[in-house]
Structures are given as C-alpha cells and as structure tokens.
Design an enzyme around this catalytic site. Structure first.
Site, PDB file in Angstrom:
ATOM      1  N   GLY A   1      -6.700 -10.172   8.417  1.00 22.51           N
ATOM      2  CA  GLY A   1      -6.189 -10.656   9.145  1.00 22.51           C
ATOM      3  C   GLY A   1      -5.497  -9.601  10.109  1.00 22.51           C
ATOM      4  CE  LYS A  53      -3.761  -0.208   2.580  1.00 19.48           C
ATOM      5  NZ  LYS A  53      -4.346  -0.684   3.840  1.00 19.48           N
ATOM      6  CB  SER A  98       9.482 -43.378 -20.590  1.00 23.00           C
ATOM      7  OG  SER A  98       7.999 -42.603 -20.255  1.00 23.00           O
ATOM      8  CG  HIS A 139      -7.392 -35.971   8.117  1.00 26.87           C
ATOM      9  ND1 HIS A 139      -8.726 -36.473   7.566  1.00 26.87           N
ATOM     10  CD2 HIS A 139      -6.804 -37.096   7.779  1.00 26.87           C
ATOM     11  CE1 HIS A 139      -8.889 -37.778   7.116  1.00 26.87           C
ATOM     12  NE2 HIS A 139      -7.747 -38.198   7.135  1.00 26.87           N
ATOM     13  CB  CYS A 196       4.701 -42.104 -18.987  1.00 27.22           C
ATOM     14  SG  CYS A 196       5.638 -43.596 -18.335  1.00 27.22           S
ATOM     15  NE  ARG A 210      -6.164  -4.110  -3.224  1.00 23.70           N
ATOM     16  CZ  ARG A 210      -6.647  -4.157  -1.949  1.00 23.70           C
ATOM     17  NH1 ARG A 210      -5.895  -4.626  -1.032  1.00 23.70           N
ATOM     18  NH2 ARG A 210      -8.074  -4.116  -1.734  1.00 23.70           N
ATOM     19  NE  ARG A 249      -5.172   3.627   3.859  1.00 18.69           N
ATOM     20  CZ  ARG A 249      -5.241   3.890   2.445  1.00 18.69           C
ATOM     21  NH1 ARG A 249      -4.685   4.649   2.056  1.00 18.69           N
ATOM     22  NH2 ARG A 249      -5.840   2.913   1.631  1.00 18.69           N
ATOM     23  CG  MET A 293      -5.315  -2.857  13.686  1.00 17.96           C
ATOM     24  SD  MET A 293      -4.510  -1.290  14.226  1.00 17.96           S
ATOM     25  CE  MET A 293      -4.670  -0.430  12.726  1.00 17.96           C
ATOM     26  CE1 TYR A 296       7.105 -38.468 -23.047  1.00 16.05           C
ATOM     27  CE2 TYR A 296       9.343 -38.486 -24.109  1.00 16.05           C
ATOM     28  CZ  TYR A 296       8.415 -39.128 -23.592  1.00 16.05           C
ATOM     29  OH  TYR A 296       8.496 -40.404 -23.376  1.00 16.05           O
TER      30      TYR A 296
HETATM   31  P1  ADP Z   1      -7.980  -1.971   3.658  1.00 16.25           P
HETATM   32  O1  ADP Z   1      -6.829  -2.517   3.549  1.00 16.25           O
HETATM   33  O2  ADP Z   1      -8.928  -2.760   4.541  1.00 16.25           O
HETATM   34  O3  ADP Z   1      -8.434  -1.669   2.056  1.00 16.25           O
HETATM   35  P2  ADP Z   1      -7.513   0.678   3.889  1.00 16.25           P
HETATM   36  O4  ADP Z   1      -6.241   1.227   4.452  1.00 16.25           O
HETATM   37  O5  ADP Z   1      -7.330   0.663   2.511  1.00 16.25           O
HETATM   38  O6  ADP Z   1      -7.733  -0.652   4.366  1.00 16.25           O
HETATM   39  O7  ADP Z   1      -8.688   1.636   4.171  1.00 16.25           O
HETATM   40  C1  ADP Z   1     -10.135   1.225   4.364  1.00 16.25           C
HETATM   41  C2  ADP Z   1     -10.957   2.276   3.883  1.00 16.25           C
HETATM   42  O8  ADP Z   1     -10.713   3.580   4.470  1.00 16.25           O
HETATM   43  C3  ADP Z   1     -10.733   2.298   2.316  1.00 16.25           C
HETATM   44  O9  ADP Z   1     -11.974   2.563   1.838  1.00 16.25           O
HETATM   45  C4  ADP Z   1     -10.125   3.763   2.359  1.00 16.25           C
HETATM   46  O10 ADP Z   1     -10.393   4.444   1.196  1.00 16.25           O
HETATM   47  C5  ADP Z   1     -10.364   4.519   3.516  1.00 16.25           C
HETATM   48  N1  ADP Z   1      -9.486   5.373   3.828  1.00 16.25           N
HETATM   49  C6  ADP Z   1      -8.202   5.083   4.361  1.00 16.25           C
HETATM   50  N2  ADP Z   1      -7.308   6.208   4.446  1.00 16.25           N
HETATM   51  C7  ADP Z   1      -8.161   7.347   4.220  1.00 16.25           C
HETATM   52  C8  ADP Z   1      -7.952   8.583   4.146  1.00 16.25           C
HETATM   53  N3  ADP Z   1      -6.835   9.238   4.559  1.00 16.25           N
HETATM   54  N4  ADP Z   1      -9.020   9.485   3.845  1.00 16.25           N
HETATM   55  C9  ADP Z   1     -10.054   9.000   3.417  1.00 16.25           C
HETATM   56  N5  ADP Z   1     -10.499   7.507   3.467  1.00 16.25           N
HETATM   57  C10 ADP Z   1      -9.413   7.043   3.885  1.00 16.25           C
HETATM   58 MG    MG Z   2      -7.980  -0.478   1.054  1.00 14.77          MG
HETATM   59 MG    MG Z   3      -7.598  -4.176   6.052  1.00 16.29          MG
END
Ligand code: ADP
Ligand code: MG
Ligand code: MG
Length: 923
Positions: free
Chosen positions: A112, A33, A802, A470, A870, A347, A103, A114, A890
């Site tokens: 998984g 990100k 083979s 399993h 084979c 991304r 973020r 935060m 092959y």
């Molecule tokens: P995720 O990895 O779960 O997508 P993000 O970090 O991308 O988490 O953020 C989740 C939501 O919060 C997204 O919709 C993103 O656009 C919004 N968001 C994150 N940072 C900002 C910001 N600085 N201003 C406005 N919206 C934000």
């Molecule tokens: Mg996002």
């Molecule tokens: Mg997230």
C-alpha cells in the site's frame, strides 16, 4: 547548532545501533529494508552502495505539512557524495552517470505504500553518456522509458493506463507483441511519447534535473505513508500510525546488460512445505520487477548453476550465511551485473502454517535456534489452520497457473470453503438448508439482516469492507471462512452475476474461497483434512511446548505455592471424547456435563418419571433406575483418563429442559379433546399442568445448578453415588482414578455448606462399601460475580475453582449471550464500543478482574486451591494468556482445540518468564 542525523550511510549501522539502542530500534529507525541492507554490508555481503533517510525524517516531514526537516537535504547530498565515491560514478555526470533507485521501507513490510522507482538520474544527457559507455543503446533507452513510466505513475500519480496506452500503440505500430522485441529506435520514440503524457497530464515537463527527480521521489515516498491504502492496511493489521517509512537511495545495478546478467528472488527454504531447498526464480537479461511481473517466463533458481555457475555458487554461500546470521528462513532479492552478484534485499520469509512448523523443528535439529525460539516461531492460529480442512497447496498453485484465481481480498476468517455462489441471504439459506447445497454467499457488504444466510453458508465473500467490517466480525465469530474487500470484483445484483478481470461468475457457479490467504478461485479446489497423528513435526513441537509449561510460573506464585505453566485439559462428556482428548494431549478433563446423559432415548422417560414423581419413594425408584446408566458412563471416562483428574459437573440446567415441549403437548391435548379421544388424555393433561407449573419467567436465572440440588437433592445424591461407584470399580481393576465433583452456579458459601457435606458422606460410604480409597476433590464452578467477590469464603469449603466464563461473562455484563450475539454485539464491535466479542475473547478489564479477585482471595483461604477454566475461552489464545497471568493451574477446552491451547500456554509461559522474551528476541 548541528542538525539531527537524518541520513545513515551503508557503513553506519553501528551509529544507528548506538542511537536506537537495540536492533528493533534500528529497524524502527531505518525500516526493515534499510536495516538489513546495512547489516548485510557490515557482514561483508555485496550490496550496492546506498544511504537511508530515517523514519524520523518522514515523521518530521509529515508533521511540518510536507516539508523536509532542516538539514535533511544537505545530509542527503553528503550521503550521495559518499555513494558516488564508493561506486566510482557520479550522479548526473554524462561521462560516467550514477543511477539510483528510490525505495520505501517501513519497520514492518507493508503493502500500500509507494512502489520503488528505478533508474533515477537518467535524462536526455546522461542517457547519451551511458550509450557511449555501454555501447548498448537498447539497454539505455529501455531503462529510460521505464524511469519515465514509473516516475509518472508512482511519483506524479498519473494513471498507469495513460502510459500503457502509449506503450501498446508503439508496439502495434511496430508490429510486435513483447516489450523485449522493441528496438533501440522504438524505445527512443517511446521515451518521447511518454514525456508527452506527463506534459499533457501535469502541465510540466518530466524533470530532467537528476536531483529534482530524487527530491520528488523522496517526497512521494514520505507522503505515501499516509496514503489511503497504507492507512487501511495498518488499521487492519494493527500497526501503529506513527512509525513512518524510511527511504533508501540505492546505487543501480543492472541485470539487463546482456546474457551475463540477470535478476531474481528466492527463499532459502520452500515457503509452502518448509523443506530445506532453495526456492526461487530468475531471469537473465532482465531488470528488477520483470521477475515478479511475470512478463517473461522465469527459470527455476537451480538452473542458474548451468548458466552462471560462479555467481550461483556465491549466491548459495551468501544465502547460507544469511540464514545463519538471522537464524531464520530468508526471502532475498538479487541482481547479477556482468557476472557480479549483488544482494538487494533480505528479510524473514513469509510461510504457510505447515512450513512454519517444519522449519521451526528442523532449525532446532540443525542447532540454529533453541526449542523456545521454535515454539515462538509458530502461532496458535497456525496450529488451528493445520487441524482444519485446507486447500491442497499444489492444487491451488495449479489453479493460479491456469488463470483460475478470480480475486483477492482481506483474509478475514481462516479456512477453506468451496460452494456455489448466491448473492442474497434468503436464497443462500434456502439453497443450503432445503437443497443441501454448499453455498458461498457473495455480497458487496453485509448487514445484520444477512446473518441467516451467512450462517448457512460454507464461506462468505464481499467486495467491500475491511477486517473489522460486519461480514468479517460475524464470520470470525462463527468460524465461517471469509474473504472481504475483494475490490476488483464487480457484483451485478440485477443480473445475478459478478465479474473480475474479464471473468464472469453466475449465480450457482462453483468457487473456492481461501479465508486463510484471501484468495478466491474459480471452480472446486480439493481440500485435505489433516490428521494430528500424522503430523510428526507438530507433535514434536507440542511436546516441547509441554516441557515449557512444566516449569514454574514464577510470576504468579504466591509465597509457598509454586504454580507451573498452564496445563491443558479438555471438556469431554463421553468416553470417546475423553480418548480423543488424551490423544490430542489433554492431561485432565475439566468439564464433563452429566445432563447430556439424561437426554439419551432410553433414559429420558425415566428422567421425566423422576421429575414428575409425587413422593420421595417414587423419585428414588426412578433414580435407582438411572444410577447404573450413569455409573457406566463414568466408568468409561475414568478408564480413558487413567492417572489423570476428571471433573464431573453435577446437574446444571433447569428441569423443564428434560420435559416435552409445552406448546406441542398443548396442541396434542386440544386435538384429543376435540376428537373425543379419552385414552391417555388424563395423563397428558396432568403432564401439561405439571410443565406449566414448572414455567419460569427467566429459567437461566431460575431453578438450576446448586439451587436445584438443594431443592431436590436426590438427583445429585444419585450422581455422586454413581461417580464414586464407578471410580471404585475402576480403582479395584487397577485404574488410577482422580474424581473431582463440581457443584455448579454457587453464589454463596452457604449453598456449599448445605449440600457438600451430604455428598461427601456418600463418597466415603461408597469407598467403604467397595473397600478402596483414592484421591478426590469437591469444588465449585465460579460463574456468578458474587462468588468471585466472596471467593475467600467459598474456598474454605470448595477444594477447587473452575471458571465458567460463559455465564460469568453474561452475568458480569448483564447480557444474555444469545440475544447479544443476535442483536447488538456486532454493532458494538463495529462501533468500537467493545474491542471484540467478549464471549469469544475474555474481557480482561471486567470479567478478568472478577477472576483475578477470585484467584487471589481464594488462595488466601486455601493456598493449594486448584484453579481452572472450562468456558469456551479456555481454547482462545488471548484468553489463555490471561489465565496464565491470573495464575490458573490449567485451561480446559474442546478436544479439538487442545493442541492450539498447548502452544498458546507455552507462549504465555515464555512471554512472561522473567527475562524470557528479551533474551529470545529476534533479529
Ligand atoms: P518491494 O518492496 O516492492 O520489493 P524493492 O524496493 O525491493 O520493492 O524493489 C523492487 C524491485 O526493484 C526488486 O526486484 C529489486 O530487486 C529491484 N531494485 C531495487 N533497487 C534496485 C537497484 N538499486 N538495482 C537493481 N534493482 C533494484
Ligand atoms: Mg523488495
Ligand atoms: Mg513495494
């Protein structure tokens, strides 16, 4: 002493590149990100000012027992100053407050960890300041109550429900149902009540100090790297545990300032079909998570052109640029604040198998990527998916919209399964076998004594366990679609039902399990069985794959013998299989098993007569009767494979396999004796005595393969005559024939010395009789360890090798496959004693080493020795890669796997082409 650089500003991507050495390194340092936010800033895309705290800081923090490394916090403060400058606001300043989001973002996108916390920097004071500034107290207190809720649950780890209860109670008291109906006053009241929850649960107040909020949020992101869900996910996905996560502190932009603002997510192409149309949703007057959370009904992205035409135009320009820049379909998040567009994330977008293929081919046609890149954008597993029955995406979407998605777990074994639910193995097996029902077996988790039910089922669903449990291991091993660890499902064995999200599914109810995505749906979702010939994009991609494989395999070429990439041949016993193999793109037959021909109804009695013959004349008479049948089979094969090599294996199994079942015959004889029936009794008694004589204590290691040919050469002499008569007949009709005769189970070259010359004489004789000549080879299957280590001797006689890796694996490990799979293999894989089932994926260290020795030594003796495989491994991508490395010519696999193998062969050729992967590496 200057401290290490732990913080990179929005405009410092160059510094990051210099330090990390490559783009991959930057992604590792700043997370996916953060790296892309910085990259977008560099190319002039509007991104709100931000800074990124590195993954190195995270690792240092975790190593030091959750303590920020020296200098990191100071650097964050400096970064904050720059962000304040760029945004023209001040963090914590009531007159003009800067708010930020915190973020997480690791190198790989990873559920998984935060969640994001928005609106950091709000407190009682700055809230009042913002009201002054915006004249919009509803907006401000909405943002504030969101901060407290997110901060409380995500950072302070208080149970979500505590906050939801308060929200619900306020809504009830005000007599409203939607959050958006709450007035500013109500939200103010809500803020106080949410604060009280924190005080009650934690014993301290919601931190009013903005820097304290930022510090706690940063710590929480770092710690979440080692949270249980994150660790489990990395284990399942094979992601390293030492990568760490970065933290991005990003200036807040507001999509909820009014009807001139909004927020949305979009893919630059349709991720389910691959079509080049913008695909996404947005909401006006909304913040971040609202779109994904589905609280309000979202609008299709195209509508934005009516509502905010200027912003949408800019959005299209930017996303076009992003596609060009990253040379791939992008998944973007954006927000519009008072008409001004901001990009918040980009991304490479996740896509279905179908979309992956279409986009790869389209992008080559658009000159966006090369053919090589296109090939690498599609995985062999995706090709596999495209050839199996799968759920109709549209139907699935509708089912999801109609609330029929029942649960979601780990996608443990791909494929679509529809059936009736049963909760124990015995019932599942009984319903499937006796009642011919389609069954989905559902268990909390499975054990070895559940296997019979799992094999009888169309699909498997468990509520516990991960990708190596399993259930997952067994399902993959036997190709049964399977979802594991669908943890929201509660199974009640007593009442024979399960429940999730308030929905109850009873024994016998229908469900649909998507092992490719991990989704579980109520009811019967229609599946479609795709046909290869209709998938023109896939056919195009595969033709490019074949081009790659037609180039030299420089890595493995011994002096004087430039091998190419792997060809893909097929295992086919009948002309119909051969025709299918050709239509799937096979350029040879690597294994035709002749014994199948002996089992056909009209032929079996003749075969039995041949086996029981007391004199050589009697045997020859029976064989002469079989000859025309075999010849006809082979004629069909050569015709289907006009111009391509056909490897025919001489008889391999022990003879008792062609005889009636001993126990059944014994019973018959006893019954006849008891009843005093004498007609035919003597023959039956004689037959029984013969079968008993043939009994071996370990038939798979007994009289079979070349040993049988030496013991009773008449059979293979007949087979070779049939092969060459068939080939000669077709050659005379103008078919280009390339027969290759394969002698099975050679252990010592002396065996070949004994049998091969006799057979070669027959080949020559037939060609003379028929007045025609053509290319042919005599070679051997390599499936005994002794053959591998004496390959230099064997290759002096054999013209091709083979690898029969099923037997070679059994004999190298000393496992019998059936016993191993039935009894201990699953445990071995679960316990990590074996990485995977070696009968499915070639064991490189052991069996692979045997192969390596055989190829090297074999080519020492015969430089143009043709080498193939084979065994079933010939259709497994990881094993195919190994065959490439070993220098095979092959791989041969079942006709249905030929397309998968063609792509896997090209991947190997590209991956190991000198300089190949590096120059293709993705941004
Ligand atoms: P995720 O990895 O779960 O997508 P993000 O970090 O991308 O988490 O953020 C989740 C939501 O919060 C997204 O919709 C993103 O656009 C919004 N968001 C994150 N940072 C900002 C910001 N600085 N201003 C406005 N919206 C934000
Ligand atoms: Mg996002
Ligand atoms: Mg997230």
């Amino acid at each position: 002493m200057t401290a290490k650089k732990f913080v990179y500003l929005f405009n410092e991507v160059q510094e990051a590149e210099k330090y990390a050495g490559s783009w991959d390194g930057v992604r590792g340092l700043l997370g996916g990100k953060g790296a892309n936010l910085a990259d977008m800033t560099r190319i002039g895309v509007p991104v709100p000012p931000f800074f990124t705290v590195t993954t190195e800081a995270c690792n240092a923090f975790l190593e030091a027992g959750n303590k920020f490394p020296d200098g990191m916090w100071d650097q964050m403060m400096e970064g904050l100053k720059e962000v304040e400058k760029a945004s023209g606001k001040k963090f914590g300043d009531p007159k003009n407050p800067l708010l930020v989001s915190c973020r997480s973002g690791a190198k790989m996108s990873m559920p998984g960890m935060m969640d994001t916390v928005l609106n950091i920097g709000l407190n009682d004071e700055t809230a009042r300041g913002m009201v002054e500034l915006t004249k919009n107290d509803r907006f401000v207190y909405d943002a504030y109550r969101r901060l407290i809720g997110m901060f409380g649950s995500v950072v302070l780890e208080i149970d979500d429900e505590a906050f939801e209860e308060v929200l619900d109670s306020v809504k009830k008291a005000k007599g409203v149902t939607a959050d958006t109906d709450l007035k500013a006053e109500d939200l103010k009241e809500l803020v106080e009540k949410l604060k009280a929850v924190i005080k009650r649960e934690k014993g301290f107040d919601f931190p009013q100090e903005p820097l304290e909020q930022m510090r706690l949020a940063t710590e929480a992101v770092f710690k979440s790297w080692n949270g249980k869900r994150a660790v489990d996910y990395r284990n399942a996905a094979g992601i390293a545990h030492d990568l760490g996560t970065a933290v991005n502190i990003v200036t807040m932009v507001f999509g909820n300032l009014g009807w001139n603002s909004g927020t949305g997510v979009a893919f630059t192409r349709d991720p389910s079909t691959g079509e080049k149309v913008m695909y996404g949703d947005y909401l006006l007057n909304a913040q971040g998570e609202d779109v994904v959370a589905g609280i309000r009904n979202t609008e299709k992205i195209q509508n934005l052109t009516k509502e905010l035409p200027q912003a949408y135009k800019e959005f299209l320009e930017i996303t076009d640029r992003l596609e060009l820049h990253y040379r791939d379909m992008q998944d973007v998040e954006f927000t519009i604040e008072n008409g001004k567009l901001w990009m918040l994330q980009t991304r490479a977008g996740k896509r279905t198998a179908k979309a992956a293929v279409k986009m790869a081919v389209d992008m080559v046609n658009e000159s966006l990527i090369t053919r090589e890149e296109a090939i690498l954008r599609v995985t062999p597993d995706q090709v596999d998916t495209l050839l199996h029955p799968q759920f109709d995406e549209k139907e699935k979407e509708q089912a999801a919209k109609a609330g029929r998605q029942f649960g979601k777990g780990v996608n443990a074994s791909p494929g679509a399964a529809v059936g009736q639910v049963y909760f124990d193995a015995d019932t599942a097996e009984k319903r499937a076998k006796a009642d011919k029902q389609d069954v989905i077996m559902v268990r909390p988790f499975t054990k070895p004594d559940d296997v019979h039910g799992m094999l009888a089922a169309r699909g498997i669903l468990t509520s516990e366990g991960g990708a190596t449990s399993h259930a997952a291991v067994v399902a993959r091993q036997f190709g049964v679609p399977c979802v594991v660890g669908a943890s929201e499902i509660r199974i009640d064995q007593e009442r024979r039902q399960m429940e999730a999200n308030g929905i109850v599914v009873k024994e016998g109810d229908w469900i649909s399990v998507d092992g490719t995505t991990g989704q579980v749906f109520l009811g019967n979702i229609p599946t479609i069985s795709p046909k290869l010939e209709e998938q023109t994009d896939l056919l195009t991609l595969l033709s490019w794959a074949d081009e790659i494989c037609a180039t030299p395999n420089i890595r493995q070429a011994p002096a004087g013998w430039p091998t190419k990439g792997l060809q893909v041949w097929a295992n086919a016993d009948y002309p119909a299989d051969a025709r299918r193999a050709r239509s799937y793109g096979a350029v040879g037959i690597g294994l035709c098993r002749t014994e199948h021909m002996f089992f056909e109804q009209v032929r079996l009695p003749i075969v039995q007569r041949m086996i029981l013959a007391e004199t050589s004349a009697e045997r020859t008479a029976a064989l002469n009767e079989l000859l025309p049948h075999q010849r006809k089979d082979f004629e069909g094969l050569f015709e289907a494979m006009d111009g391509y090599p056909v490897i025919i294996r001489l008889i391999d199994p022990p003879l008792h396999e062609f005889m009636p079942d001993e126990e059944a015959l014994f019973e018959e004889v006893i019954t006849m004796r008891v009843k005093g029936e004498s007609a035919g009794l003597a023959e039956k008694e004689n037959l029984l005595a013969n079968i008993r004589q043939m009994h071996e204590s370990n038939p798979m290691m007994g009289l079979r393969g070349v040993r049988l040919s030496i013991y009773m050469p008449e059979i293979v002499e007949m087979q070779v005559r049939a092969i060459f008569e068939a080939a000669a007949n077709q050659a005379n009709k103008g078919v280009e024939v390339k027969p290759e005769v394969m002698i099975p189970l050679t252990g010592t070259v002396k065996e070949l010395d004994w049998i091969q010359p006799r057979l070669q004489v027959i080949a020559k004789t037939v060609m003379q009789e028929k007045g025609v000549t053509f290319e042919y080879k005599f070679g051997t299957m390599i499936e005994i360890p002794r053959a591998c280590v004496t390959a230099n001797e064997i290759a002096k006689v054999a013209e091709f090798f083979s690898f029969g890796t099923n037997d070679l694996t059994q004999m190298t490990f000393g496992y019998s496959r059936d016993d191993a799979e039935r009894n201990f293999l699953v445990k071995y894989v679960e316990e990590g004693i074996l990485p995977t089932n070696p009968f499915q994926t070639l064991d490189r260290e052991g069996v692979g080493r045997m192969m390596d020795i055989a190829v090297k030594d074999g080519r020492q003796a015969r430089i143009d020795l043709e080498v193939g495989i084979c065994g079933e491994h010939g259709g497994d991508p990881a094993s195919i890669e190994f065959c490439h490395l070993v220098g095979n010519n092959y791989v041969s696999c079942s006709p249905f796997r030929v397309p998968i193998a063609r792509l896997a062969a090209a991947h190997s050729a590209l991956k190991y082409r000198p300089g190949g992967v590096d120059i293709l590496e993705d941004k």
